[in-house]
Design an enzyme around this catalytic site. Structure first.
Site, mmCIF file in Angstrom:
data_model
loop_
_atom_site.group_PDB
_atom_site.id
_atom_site.type_symbol
_atom_site.label_atom_id
_atom_site.label_comp_id
_atom_site.label_asym_id
_atom_site.label_seq_id
_atom_site.Cartn_x
_atom_site.Cartn_y
_atom_site.Cartn_z
ATOM 1 N N GLU A 36 0.990 -1.233 0.137
ATOM 2 C CA GLU A 36 0.255 0.048 -0.082
ATOM 3 C C GLU A 36 1.049 1.335 0.095
ATOM 4 O OE1 GLU A 36 0.037 -2.642 1.985
ATOM 5 O OE2 GLU A 36 -1.888 -2.910 2.703
ATOM 6 N N ALA B 291 8.891 -37.104 -7.871
ATOM 7 C CA ALA B 291 9.038 -37.538 -9.319
ATOM 8 C C ALA B 291 8.735 -38.878 -9.440
ATOM 9 C CB ALA B 291 10.213 -36.931 -9.943
ATOM 10 N N GLU C 247 12.477 -31.891 -0.937
ATOM 11 C CA GLU C 247 12.967 -32.597 -2.176
ATOM 12 C C GLU C 247 13.959 -33.855 -1.768
ATOM 13 O OE1 GLU C 247 14.106 -30.554 -6.069
ATOM 14 O OE2 GLU C 247 14.300 -28.894 -4.630
ATOM 15 N N LEU D 13 12.706 -40.474 3.369
ATOM 16 C CA LEU D 13 12.300 -39.489 4.024
ATOM 17 C C LEU D 13 10.851 -38.983 3.579
ATOM 18 C CD1 LEU D 13 12.925 -37.351 6.280
ATOM 19 C CD2 LEU D 13 14.118 -35.987 4.511
#
Ligand SMILES: NC(=O)c1ccc[n+]([C@@H]2O[C@H](COP(=O)([O-])OP(=O)(O)OC[C@H]3O[C@@H](n4cnc5c(N)ncnc54)[C@H](OP(=O)(O)O)[C@@H]3O)[C@@H](O)[C@H]2O)c1
Length: 341
Positions: A62, A176, A288, A293
């Site tokens: 602001e 992944a 990652e 883990l």
């Protein structure tokens, strides 16, 4: 809250699109503050300025937007402020935004998300209203795009909400998988996903204040953990928390981390690592790590966003990406969080 908005809908939506885009450009750079954007409109709904909070200790959105109006000599034309997060009403490292707004000609203030901090929720809006300003919630527009913009604004501050109400960073798990469901890359490779998936992985890193990994990943991959494939507005170091009870990570790896903009630390347990990260103002951490883990995070139900990138079969086709997000819900001990939404 005054029920009906005075200015017309389209300039408000357009202004909020700008304010959100401005704030989103600094995701990952503002901790321990949330990313915030602000657009200033004149009485006809024309945009006078848009600004974002860029870094803790610098001007809030602001104040930055009002300063742009001063520079452009449009200050006296200010009529409406659109803010992605309720203006603050307390002294932090910078003066309260509410006072800057009250010192401007702004008559009307629109808010996308209410302040999640239980100590100040509603305080900024209430003070503006008490001083005769009209204050509206964007959600009150009852417009489908307004609802979507409110969702974006709520998502923008979700890590801040998580950190300030649960005392731990927002956790994004990135996983992944090969086309046959394995997390470990084929021998000799560090990755197996497409270029687009790597871009996504780097954008997840970019928005995180910390990366959490396990010693198994460091030993197997010697990972850089830097943001390379997308622009990174962050100016300070990113934390790198390594779960390594047996202290197998080499001193050389730890010594090289600061040269890559990473402040590395070793940890003995997930709760200890999360507490340490939260204490240093880490709003969001990207996990990652390898399968060991990751299983521990999932087992403990410790995640807010789970990003699964599944390699296409046959390789060469687009990967399948599945993102499951859990936006923080109001804490029963702080019923003001996200009221009106
Ligand atoms: N596909 C993917 O998304 C992805 C991502 C990263 C890595 N990887 C691959 O994963 C492989 C490494 O797998 P990994 O499972 O050994 O690596 P990891 O999960 O990153 O690290 C495992 C180590 O973390 C430590 N740890 C500390 N607290 C733990 C806890 N509560 N639960 C489990 N471990 C804890 C353990 O060492 P201490 O007992 O010494 O504490 C354990 O040996 C590499 O081949 C790498 O390429 C894949």
């Amino acid at each position: 809250m005054t029920p009906s908005p005075a200015p017309s809908t389209q300039p408000i939506l357009e202004g909020f699109r700008h304010a959100l885009a401005a704030a989103e450009a600094f995701v990952g750079a503002t901790a321990p503050n949330p990313p915030v954007g602000c657009t200033v409109l004149d009485a006809d709904g024309g945009i006078l300025a848009t600004a974002a909070h860029q870094k803790a200790g610098t001007a809030h959105a602001e104040a930055a937007a009002l300063a742009l109006c001063r520079q452009a000599r449009t200050f006296e034309r200010i009529h409406t402020l659109l803010v992605t997060l309720e203006p603050c009403n307390h002294h932090g490292r910078t003066p309260p935004c509410v006072e800057a707004i009250l010192a401007s000609p702004a008559r009307t203030i629109w808010i996308a998300s209410r302040d999640p901090n239980p100590a100040v929720a509603g305080g900024g809006a209430a003070r503006l209203a008490a001083q005769g300003r009209q204050v509206f919630d964007l959600a009150a527009l009852g417009h489908s795009e307004a609802a979507e913009l409110v969702r974006r604004a709520d998502r923008l501050i979700a890590p801040f909400v998580c950190w300030s109400t649960r005392g731990r960073p927002w956790l994004t798990l990135k996983q992944a998988l090969t086309h046959d469901g394995r997390m470990v890359p084929p021998a000799g490779a560090k990755t197996f996903t497409s270029a687009a998936s790597l871009d996504l992985a780097h954008s997840l890193r970019r928005r995180a204040d910390a990366i959490i990994t396990g010693s198994g990943t460091v030993l197997a991959d010697d990972p850089l953990f830097t943001v390379r494939r997308v622009a990174d507005p962050r100016t300070g170091a990113r934390r790198l928390a390594i779960l390594d009870r047996r202290r197998r990570v080499s001193p050389d790896y730890l010594r090289a981390a600061p040269l890559r903009g990473l402040e590395a630390s070793l940890h003995d347990s997930i709760p200890e690592a999360l507490a340490d990260l939260a204490a240093t103002g880490v709003l969001e951490a990207l996990v990652e790590c390898g399968p060991s883990l990751l299983a521990a995070f999932l087992e403990a139900d410790l995640w807010d966003e789970h990003v699964v990138i599944r390699q296409a079969a046959p390789a060469g086709r687009a990967d399948h990406i599945d993102i499951h997000t859990r936006i923080p819900t109001p804490d029963p001990r702080s019923p003001d969080v996200f009221r009106n939404h």
